[in-house]
Scaffold this active site. Structure first.
Site, short mmCIF file in Angstrom:
data_model
loop_
_atom_site.label_atom_id
_atom_site.label_comp_id
_atom_site.label_asym_id
_atom_site.label_seq_id
_atom_site.Cartn_x
_atom_site.Cartn_y
_atom_site.Cartn_z
N ASN A 1 -0.27 4.14 8.39
CA ASN A 1 -0.67 3.75 7.08
C ASN A 1 -0.46 4.55 5.97
O ASN A 1 -0.61 5.48 6.46
CB ASN A 1 -2.59 3.61 6.91
CG ASN A 1 -3.27 4.99 6.69
OD1 ASN A 1 -3.00 5.93 6.07
ND2 ASN A 1 -3.42 5.69 8.65
N CYS A 2 -0.91 3.48 4.75
CA CYS A 2 -0.20 4.15 3.29
C CYS A 2 -1.57 3.80 2.34
O CYS A 2 -0.68 4.16 1.92
CB CYS A 2 0.67 3.99 3.18
SG CYS A 2 1.84 3.38 4.06
N VAL A 3 -2.82 2.95 3.51
CA VAL A 3 -3.44 2.92 2.28
C VAL A 3 -3.78 2.62 1.49
O VAL A 3 -2.55 1.95 0.20
CB VAL A 3 -5.32 3.53 2.65
CG1 VAL A 3 -5.86 2.79 3.67
CG2 VAL A 3 -5.07 4.97 2.95
N SER A 4 -3.92 3.13 -0.18
CA SER A 4 -3.50 3.45 -1.13
C SER A 4 -2.76 4.86 -0.76
O SER A 4 -3.59 5.93 -0.29
CB SER A 4 -4.31 3.99 -1.95
OG SER A 4 -4.65 2.90 -2.48
N GLN B 1 0.36 -2.11 -0.39
CA GLN B 1 0.33 -0.04 -0.52
C GLN B 1 0.77 1.21 -0.13
O GLN B 1 0.57 2.47 -0.18
CB GLN B 1 -0.91 0.11 1.22
CG GLN B 1 -1.95 -0.91 0.96
CD GLN B 1 -1.34 -2.14 1.39
OE1 GLN B 1 -0.77 -2.53 2.16
NE2 GLN B 1 -2.59 -3.49 1.63
#
Lengths: 348, 428
Positions: free
Chosen positions: B241-244, B112
């Site tokens: 987080n880096c999710v997307s 991600q």
């Protein structure tokens, strides 16, 4: 070099007559006639109307395939760089013909095109995704204001200049979203919009809410014991090594994988390549997303007759709804043809 | 509550014998900076590098970006519960190294993470092409469990940022901003006629590389609560987080939350800013129902007239966004949401996974699927081949010459849903 433009008009604007001559077949003339003469002037030295293609509105409407093919042949003969049609204002048949010939010029001849119509003209709904449509008022009294807008936009298109948002450039949008840098940040725009809303002032949302299609569920399985059941997942479970290179996000395809003879998914034979969730547990045991192990047990117990030999999978994160819809229709068709009675869809 | 942000401007970054800020140049002692993070047994080593605006440098895969800050008065260190005492923040004075950022990088944790280009066509899409960056590339021990690796990376970024700020505590201050706001009853009395506004900061809370922390509490285990806006500006929220990458709220974004800053700017003039409600995006329906009800109830009990709702991520969080908007609107509280769209490469697909008619005030942060071509960079910090497994990338994204053809979603912060940038979709 002067860009060459072919102008499409109907029998009325070509001076052939009104409803009585609406059945005339396609024809062409060198240079500009009717509203094309002013259009040619407005295009200036950079572009010129080299030819005009004329067709009766009724003929086009009643013989669309023939009319389109003949008009395209006449257009092509001028070797143009662009096709401009109309303006058709709120004339229904004329508007549809303008839209159709513009769309066909793009699809068949690879030419950019432009027309101008009233927003309620049926040609708008039918062709706005395929061509640039300048918005006009509903009748020919808008000719004087429509032509300069058409010329301006045509020059922009023909020069291949970057095109701004539809609302700014003055055309009816083609159903596509594109990013632009605004003058203000999203946070500033949001607070402004909220204050307008609270004060009861008019405000412009930046995305109108889509209306979702309602899918009617298939009737329940009558006799589970005789049913063949498939499993299908958007959870990104693929054979180890991801042989189809399905993307970790924004998938543009799905995979069909042979699971006959497989009783258990393990880190040795399958993996998760999904970019949208914590994969740690699915990597340890891919069955938690695509439950082959449990389905085999139930199959063995006779709860249902057979687990279908193939599983379909893709990644459902950032995936365009248009792609997802296509996957669903293709997979559904194949399953139905294969005699599958029901499918278990797992998502993450 | 009164918070002074004392800003020392950083206009260059260089290696030096001593870590200090002098004449707006941030000098970094490499060995000492390394030592500040190498007390972690999960790292074999770390590499440090510098990246400046305009340079031909690509950083990939990026985990987080952190602005160096430290308490000068009214507290100590930074990031309560992590490296500062577990006490309320938002009071006193805080040093900000404005213009600098710590960027954490290292072999892929999940898939991600994203990238940063310091120049070229991708640069305008992310805030960190404009900052002077100290980049840490971690070298984890073999077979490190992924959650432990993520935690070590997260901690290291925070530690390195605190280290930098601590060494610059004597720096000349270029600008001071004061953020002051009393209790809700006090402000209501001062501004009885102004509309009362709150803000739901929806945060990804869904597991590895999908977590957010509030006073070091893993937010997936909390129920929504309310904080003073100064707490957000003073390090209460940390990104895990880096999710997307495109719609990730980095730790840098949280302390610079543009919605908090915008609401503050108008407080006492156009609005009465009640406070911030950091909230979650659960993976299960009951969780989404619970948190959205609690958000709406909190807003109602505070007497809110309106709420700004920011999303983090896309897909299932679209449902949380809809539920938040609908419940508030049903209670008579006006809403505006900020969200990005996943409208496909050509922008012609429906861009949301969920929708509701009440969500009629929508601010677009861009199309995550929009394609961008980025040229090769002279220098790559990190691992360029990881683009194959970055959301928005694909195996074929990286070409032989080092150029890439990727979706915007692989660029850190490109469609940030706090409304950090000016990007937004329009119809074409």
């Amino acid at each position: 070099m002067t860009f060459k433009v072919v102008h499409y008009i109907n029998q009325f604007y070509a001076g052939m007559g009104g409803e009585d001559t609406a059945h005339v077949k396609p024809s062409s003339q060198e240079g500009a006639i009717g509203p094309g003469m002013q259009l040619d002037q407005l295009l200036g030295e950079e572009a010129s109307v080299v030819g005009t293609v004329i067709c009766g509105d009724s003929y086009y409407g009643e013989h669309m395939d023939e009319a389109r093919a003949e008009c395209l042949r006449l257009i092509e003969a001028f070797e143009p760089d662009m096709v401009i049609a109309g303006p058709g204002f709120n004339a229904g048949r004329y508007g549809v013909a303008c839209g159709d010939i513009c769309a066909a010029a793009g699809d068949e001849l690879g030419l950019p095109s432009l027309t101008a119509l009233y927003h309620e003209n049926p040609g708008v709904e039918m062709y706005h995704k395929k061509t640039f449509i300048v918005e006009t008022v509903d009748s020919a009294r808008g000719m004087r204001s429509a032509l300069p807008k058409m010329a301006e936009l045509a020059l922009k298109i023909i020069r291949k200049e970057p095109m701004g948002p539809a609302a700014e450039e003055g055309y009816i949008h083609r159903g596509m979203r594109r990013g632009f840098f605004h003058e203000r940040t999203g946070a500033e725009r949001a607070v402004d919009m909220l204050l307008q809303k609270i004060k009861g002032e008019p405000f412009q949302t930046e995305l109108e809410m889509p209306v979702f299609k309602k899918i009617t569920p298939a009737p329940p399985v009558v006799d589970l014991k005789k049913a063949t059941i498939a499993i299908c997942s958007s959870g990104g479970i693929v054979p180890k090594g991801n042989p189809d290179h399905i993307r970790v996000s924004s998938a543009e395809k799905y995979g069909k994988y042979d699971i006959s003879g497989i009783n258990d998914l393990t880190p040795d034979n399958f993996e998760s390549i999904h970019g949208g969730y914590d994969r740690v547990y699915a990597l340890e045991d891919p069955d938690v997303v695509l439950p082959v192990d449990v389905m085999r047990e139930l199959e063995k117990e006779g709860v249902f007759k057979k687990l279908y030999d193939f599983a379909y999978t893709t990644t459902g994160t950032g995936t365009a709804v248009a792609n997802a819809e296509r996957f669903g229709q293709e997979i559904g068709r194949e399953l139905k043809e294969a005699g599958v009675d029901a499918v278990i869809l797992t998502a993450t | 509550m009164r918070l002074e942000l004392r800003k020392a401007f950083v206009k260059d970054i260089q290696w030096g014998d001593t870590t200090k800020l002098e004449n707006n140049v941030l000098y970094v002692n490499m060995e000492e900076a390394k030592a500040s993070v190498l007390d972690d047994e999960n790292f074999v080593d770390v590499d440090l590098d510098l990246a400046r605006p305009g340079e031909s440098v690509r950083i990939i895969p990026v985990k987080d970006a952190i602005e160096p800050r430290i308490k000068l008065e009214g507290g100590e260190s930074f990031f309560p519960g992590f490296f500062a005492p577990m006490e309320p923040v938002g009071e006193g004075a805080t040093l900000v190294l404005k213009g600098a950022a710590v960027i954490t990088c290292g072999p892929l944790v999940g898939i991600q993470e994203g990238f940063i280009d310091m120049s070229g066509p991708a640069a305008p899409y992310n805030p960190f092409s404009g900052t002077y960056n100290l980049v840490m590339v971690a070298k984890p021990v073999d077979n490190l469990e992924k959650h432990a690796y993520e935690r070590s990376l997260r901690d290291a970024g925070l530690k390195l940022s605190i280290y930098l700020a601590e060494k610059c505590m004597d720096a000349k201050i270029d600008d001071v901003e004061v953020y002051e706001k009393g209790t809700i009853p006090e402000e209501n009395e001062k501004y009885p006629d102004l509309p009362k506004i709150t803000y739901f900061c929806m945060s990804i809370t869904q597991g590895l590389l999908h977590d957010t922390f509030l006073y070091a509490a893993d937010m997936k285990n909390i129920v929504p609560t309310m904080v003073h806006p100064n707490e957000i500006l003073d390090g209460a929220m940390v990104s895990g987080n880096c999710v997307s990458a495109c719609d990730k709220n980095t730790t840098y974004h949280h302390v610079n939350d543009p919605i908090v800053l915008e609401l503050y700017k108008r407080h006492g003039k156009e609005i009465n800013f009640l406070g911030v409600i950091p909230t979650l995006e659960s993976t299960v329906l009951a969780g989404k129902q619970r948190s959205t009800w609690m958000n709406a109830m909190l807003a109602k009990m505070m007497g809110a007239d309106g709420v700004v709702i920011s999303e983090e991520g896309y897909g299932n969080p679209d449902t949380d966004l809809c539920m938040n908007a609908k419940k508030c609107e049903d209670m008579g509280i006006k809403t505006v949401v900020i969200s990005d769209e996943a409208a496909g490469e050509d922008g012609s697909s429906q861009g949301l996974a969920d929708a509701t008619p009440e969500m009629n005030g929508f601010v677009s942060a861009g199309n995550v699927n929009e394609m961008i071509e980025v040229p090769p960079m002279d220098k790559v910090i990190g691992y360029e081949e990881s683009i194959a497994y970055v959301s928005g990338g694909a195996v074929e994204s990286l070409r032989e010459d080092g150029s890439m053809y990727v979706e915007l979603q692989s660029i850190i912060g490109s469609t940030n849903e706090l409304g950090f940038s000016k990007l937004g979709c329009e119809w074409v």
